[in-house]
Design a protein around this motif. Structure first.
Motif, PDB file in Angstrom:
ATOM      1  N   LEU A  21       0.930  -1.372   0.027  1.00  0.00           N
ATOM      2  CA  LEU A  21       0.014  -0.108  -0.017  1.00  0.00           C
ATOM      3  C   LEU A  21       0.750   1.340   0.026  1.00  0.00           C
ATOM      4  CD1 LEU A  21      -2.820  -1.029   2.639  1.00  0.00           C
ATOM      5  CD2 LEU A  21      -3.017  -0.888   0.006  1.00  0.00           C
ATOM      6  N   ASN A  22       1.895   1.270   0.496  1.00  0.00           N
ATOM      7  CA  ASN A  22       3.069   2.320   0.936  1.00  0.00           C
ATOM      8  C   ASN A  22       3.620   2.758  -0.677  1.00  0.00           C
ATOM      9  OD1 ASN A  22       2.365   3.077   3.116  1.00  0.00           O
ATOM     10  ND2 ASN A  22       4.236   1.956   4.136  1.00  0.00           N
ATOM     11  N   ALA A  23       3.624   1.884  -1.532  1.00  0.00           N
ATOM     12  CA  ALA A  23       4.151   2.082  -3.154  1.00  0.00           C
ATOM     13  C   ALA A  23       3.381   3.278  -3.797  1.00  0.00           C
ATOM     14  CB  ALA A  23       4.062   1.049  -3.896  1.00  0.00           C
ATOM     15  N   ARG A  24       2.290   3.359  -3.542  1.00  0.00           N
ATOM     16  CA  ARG A  24       1.486   4.535  -4.228  1.00  0.00           C
ATOM     17  C   ARG A  24       0.559   5.188  -3.405  1.00  0.00           C
ATOM     18  NH1 ARG A  24      -1.749   2.952  -9.424  1.00  0.00           N
ATOM     19  NH2 ARG A  24      -0.138   1.633  -9.905  1.00  0.00           N
ATOM     20  N   LEU A  35      -6.492  10.778  -9.101  1.00  0.00           N
ATOM     21  CA  LEU A  35      -6.120   9.593  -9.835  1.00  0.00           C
ATOM     22  C   LEU A  35      -7.036   8.733  -9.980  1.00  0.00           C
ATOM     23  CD1 LEU A  35      -2.662   8.696  -7.976  1.00  0.00           C
ATOM     24  CD2 LEU A  35      -2.986   9.236 -10.471  1.00  0.00           C
ATOM     25  N   TYR A  36      -8.249   8.760  -9.293  1.00  0.00           N
ATOM     26  CA  TYR A  36      -9.109   7.594  -9.362  1.00  0.00           C
ATOM     27  C   TYR A  36     -10.583   8.049  -9.274  1.00  0.00           C
ATOM     28  CZ  TYR A  36      -4.863   5.036  -8.194  1.00  0.00           C
ATOM     29  OH  TYR A  36      -3.649   4.377  -8.145  1.00  0.00           O
ATOM     30  N   ALA A  37     -10.813   9.287  -9.397  1.00  0.00           N
ATOM     31  CA  ALA A  37     -12.054   9.941  -9.470  1.00  0.00           C
ATOM     32  C   ALA A  37     -12.722   9.458  -8.165  1.00  0.00           C
ATOM     33  CB  ALA A  37     -12.827   9.638 -10.693  1.00  0.00           C
ATOM     34  N   PHE A  38     -12.322   8.946  -6.924  1.00  0.00           N
ATOM     35  CA  PHE A  38     -12.603   8.854  -5.823  1.00  0.00           C
ATOM     36  C   PHE A  38     -11.796   9.435  -4.536  1.00  0.00           C
ATOM     37  CE2 PHE A  38     -11.339   4.480  -6.741  1.00  0.00           C
ATOM     38  CZ  PHE A  38     -10.144   4.463  -5.725  1.00  0.00           C
ATOM     39  N   ASN A  39     -12.153   9.458  -3.307  1.00  0.00           N
ATOM     40  CA  ASN A  39     -11.336   9.867  -2.344  1.00  0.00           C
ATOM     41  C   ASN A  39     -10.163   8.949  -1.883  1.00  0.00           C
ATOM     42  OD1 ASN A  39     -10.365  10.951  -0.034  1.00  0.00           O
ATOM     43  ND2 ASN A  39     -12.058  11.873   0.659  1.00  0.00           N
ATOM     44  N   PHE A  78      -9.048  -5.250 -13.998  1.00  0.00           N
ATOM     45  CA  PHE A  78      -8.879  -3.751 -13.606  1.00  0.00           C
ATOM     46  C   PHE A  78      -7.759  -3.202 -14.351  1.00  0.00           C
ATOM     47  CE2 PHE A  78      -5.456  -6.283 -11.456  1.00  0.00           C
ATOM     48  CZ  PHE A  78      -4.548  -5.346 -11.418  1.00  0.00           C
ATOM     49  N   HIS A  79      -7.853  -1.738 -14.507  1.00  0.00           N
ATOM     50  CA  HIS A  79      -6.600  -1.202 -15.354  1.00  0.00           C
ATOM     51  C   HIS A  79      -6.331   0.158 -14.412  1.00  0.00           C
ATOM     52  CE1 HIS A  79      -4.603   1.187 -18.290  1.00  0.00           C
ATOM     53  NE2 HIS A  79      -5.531   2.298 -17.992  1.00  0.00           N
ATOM     54  N   ASN A  80      -5.142   0.098 -13.804  1.00  0.00           N
ATOM     55  CA  ASN A  80      -4.614   1.392 -13.136  1.00  0.00           C
ATOM     56  C   ASN A  80      -5.688   1.522 -11.782  1.00  0.00           C
ATOM     57  OD1 ASN A  80      -2.586   1.544 -14.595  1.00  0.00           O
ATOM     58  ND2 ASN A  80      -3.328   3.514 -15.341  1.00  0.00           N
ATOM     59  N   GLU A  81      -6.173   0.609 -11.117  1.00  0.00           N
ATOM     60  CA  GLU A  81      -6.855   0.498  -9.943  1.00  0.00           C
ATOM     61  C   GLU A  81      -6.088   1.071  -8.745  1.00  0.00           C
ATOM     62  OE1 GLU A  81      -9.772   1.271  -8.267  1.00  0.00           O
ATOM     63  OE2 GLU A  81     -10.721  -0.518  -9.381  1.00  0.00           O
ATOM     64  N   ALA A  82      -6.632   1.799  -7.768  1.00  0.00           N
ATOM     65  CA  ALA A  82      -6.048   2.153  -6.412  1.00  0.00           C
ATOM     66  C   ALA A  82      -5.519   0.814  -5.787  1.00  0.00           C
ATOM     67  CB  ALA A  82      -6.882   2.863  -5.781  1.00  0.00           C
ATOM     68  N   ARG A  83      -4.512   0.781  -5.368  1.00  0.00           N
ATOM     69  CA  ARG A  83      -4.095  -0.681  -4.602  1.00  0.00           C
ATOM     70  C   ARG A  83      -4.956  -0.810  -3.532  1.00  0.00           C
ATOM     71  NH1 ARG A  83       2.452  -1.494  -4.597  1.00  0.00           N
ATOM     72  NH2 ARG A  83       2.646  -1.885  -7.145  1.00  0.00           N
ATOM     73  N   ASP A 113      -0.034   0.503 -15.334  1.00  0.00           N
ATOM     74  CA  ASP A 113       1.256   1.139 -15.357  1.00  0.00           C
ATOM     75  C   ASP A 113       2.206   0.469 -14.666  1.00  0.00           C
ATOM     76  OD1 ASP A 113       0.080   3.143 -17.001  1.00  0.00           O
ATOM     77  OD2 ASP A 113      -0.261   4.513 -15.389  1.00  0.00           O
ATOM     78  N   ASP A 114       1.986  -0.120 -13.559  1.00  0.00           N
ATOM     79  CA  ASP A 114       2.798  -0.884 -12.706  1.00  0.00           C
ATOM     80  C   ASP A 114       2.168  -2.285 -12.728  1.00  0.00           C
ATOM     81  OD1 ASP A 114       4.094  -1.994 -10.660  1.00  0.00           O
ATOM     82  OD2 ASP A 114       3.780  -0.241  -9.408  1.00  0.00           O
ATOM     83  N   GLY A 115       2.748  -3.091 -13.382  1.00  0.00           N
ATOM     84  CA  GLY A 115       2.422  -4.796 -13.285  1.00  0.00           C
ATOM     85  C   GLY A 115       2.540  -5.296 -11.842  1.00  0.00           C
TER      86      GLY A 115
END
Length: 359
Positions: A21-24, A35-39, A78-83, A113-115
């Motif tokens: 979780l700390n990575a991004r 980034l994700y259109a949510f909080n 998913f595509h670029n989902e928040a972790r 973007d991040d595998g």
């Protein structure tokens, strides 16, 4: 049901949640909605294994299901989902599903973007990861997950949802009794600002207008009067889209998905019309609850649906959505042939028998 036991802790030991979780993370001073259109800040504040209120009718906890329900391949694209939301989705499945009913959890990463968003989660039990080598969109990604599935039943979930207590057995029971059913949970609401989990009414079914915009509809007074048992499934003209369970052989027989549809949106109309017109049925099962955020539709995909499945009634769609007329919708010959091969019924039949309320 295993959570908190020594066995459960041993299964999770290889996964570094804090590092994942700390990575991004959201950073103070940034807009948490960018980034994700949510909080994102609120999502990261909430634990990945948070407790949820059981939103089912109290009678649901008294029901018993067959002991030989089939294990299930759970497919999450998913595509670029928040972790934080992706992890919470997976953890909710692991925490609230009998493990013997999970054959595997297949994450299909649609060229994020991040595998590592996907790959690192394979350290969790039952989780597998498929990586697309280019952006394919929801529909083709789901088909890829389904083709890789090892179980006889497929459960499709979105990557920002949370399953509630005992969500899977009531869905599997309906399919175990009749493999041509396609079943969906009651979709509770996850507020995208506060991430509060809010119970939805169980007296709703899916509906739409001629522009092919999905909407929830209250059951009529007559329908509610006939529902003496609130645990009974509700026949629905259409499902909301992202969350449903289907027999894999039936999914393949019906032609999977229309893989010429792009990105996402509108696929719920296409698969709903196809299920009803080609010999199956759609149900919402009140004793299954899954929380979910909001979504929209995509015009190319609804135009393909109208052209293949709505016969002359597609003119009402174009009247309600005139901007669709000029949109390219690709080659539909394969889907038209599928409809002929399966000897599917007309849209007039669908209106008469499934959705007479659409005037």
């Amino acid at each position: 049901w295993l959570q908190g036991t020594k066995e459960w802790e041993d299964m999770l030991e290889g996964f570094d949640e804090r590092g994942y979780l700390n990575a991004r993370r959201w950073k103070p001073g940034d807009d948490p909605y960018t980034l994700y259109a949510f909080n994102q800040r609120e999502s990261e504040r909430i634990p990945s294994n948070r407790a949820l209120r059981d939103t089912r009718n109290y009678r649901c906890s008294t029901l018993h299901y067959d002991s030989d329900l089939p294990p299930t391949s759970i497919i999450i694209t998913f595509h670029n989902e928040a972790r934080s939301t992706l992890l919470r989705t997976v953890k909710s499945v692991l925490n609230r599903t009998p493990l013997h009913l999970i054959n595997e959890i297949i994450l299909v990463d649609d060229f994020s973007d991040d595998g590592d968003d996907c790959q690192l989660l394979t350290k969790l039990p039952k989780v597998k990861c498929l990586h697309n080598t280019r952006r394919e969109g929801l529909i083709r990604s789901r088909v890829r997950g389904a083709d890789a599935a090892g179980a006889k039943v497929l459960a499709f979930l979105d990557s920002h949802c949370e399953v509630n207590k005992d969500w899977l057995p009531p869905l599997l029971q309906r399919i175990h009794q009749d493999s041509t059913r396609v079943v969906s949970p009651v979709i509770d609401i996850i507020n995208m600002d506060t991430f509060a989990y809010v119970a939805a009414s169980a007296d709703l079914r899916g509906g739409f207008d001629w522009s092919l915009h999905f909407k929830w509809e209250q059951l009529s007074l007559e329908e509610r009067a006939h529902r003496s048992d609130p645990t009974q499934p509700i026949k629905t003209p259409i499902i909301a889209g992202g969350l449903f369970v289907i027999d894999r052989s039936w999914f393949n027989h019906l032609g999977k998905y229309d893989t010429a549809m792009d990105i996402w949106g509108g696929e719920n109309f296409e698969i709903s019309f196809r299920v009803w017109q080609c010999g199956g049925s759609l149900e919402i099962v009140p004793c299954s609850r899954v929380g979910h955020g909001n979504a929209n539709t995509y015009i190319k995909n609804t135009r393909r649906t109208a052209e293949v499945w709505m016969d002359d009634f597609r003119l009402f769609y174009y009247s309600a959505r005139p901007a669709a007329r000029g949109k390219s919708y690709g080659d539909i010959r394969g889907r038209v042939e599928l409809r002929k091969k399966l000897k599917c019924k007309s849209f007039q039949w669908y209106l008469d028998n499934v959705y007479p309320e659409l005037k």
